[in-house]
Design a protein around this motif. Structure first.
Motif: not given
Length: 120
Positions: A71-85
Motif C-alpha cells: 500500500d505504501i509502494v503503490s501510494g508513492i507510485l501514485g504520487l510520483i505520477l502527479n509530478t512532472n514525470i
C-alpha cells in the motif's frame, strides 16, 4: 537525515517520503539538473548538491522502502505520477527513486508477500 530517521515513527518516515516524492520535480537536485542544449557537463555546485542528496537523503529512504508494504509502494507510485514525470525521469535522483520504488514492487510481487487479489 540518516541519524534522525532512526528516531522517528513509521508514520513520520512515511510523511517524509511522501513529501520528498510529492515535491520531487521541485527539488533543486532535480529541477536545476537539466542539461541545456550546448552544455555537456553540469556545474560543480549542482554536482555537489546531487552527491550530498544522494549520500544523505537517499539511504534512509532506500532503507525505509526496502521494508515498505504494497500500500505504501503503490501510494508513492501514485504520487510520483502527479509530478512532472518527464523532468524527474531525466535526472539521476529521479531515476534512482523510480528504480527503488519499482524494485520494491517487483520484490513484493515475486516473494509472495501479498496475494493476487491484493496485488490487483
Amino acid at each position: 537525515m540518516p541519524r534522525v530517521f532512526r528516531h522517528i515513527t513509521l508514520e513520520q518516515r512515511t510523511t517524509i517520503l511522501t513529501m520528498v516524492v510529492l515535491h520531487l520535480d521541485q527539488l533543486d537536485v532535480v529541477r536545476n539538473v537539466m542539461v541545456m542544449p550546448g552544455e555537456s557537463i553540469l556545474r560543480v555546485t549542482i554536482r555537489e548538491s546531487i552527491e550530498l542528496f544522494s549520500m544523505s537523503v537517499m539511504p534512509p529512504l532506500l532503507a525505509y522502502l526496502t521494508k515498505a508494504r504494497l500500500d505504501i509502494v503503490s501510494g508513492i507510485l501514485g504520487l510520483i505520477l502527479n509530478t512532472n514525470i518527464d523532468t524527474v525521469a531525466r535526472t539521476r535522483i529521479g531515476v534512482s527513486i523510480l528504480t527503488i520504488i519499482l524494485s520494491r514492487a517487483e520484490l513484493i510481487k515475486y516473494t509472495g508477500e501479498v496475494d493476487d487479489h491484493e496485488w490487483k
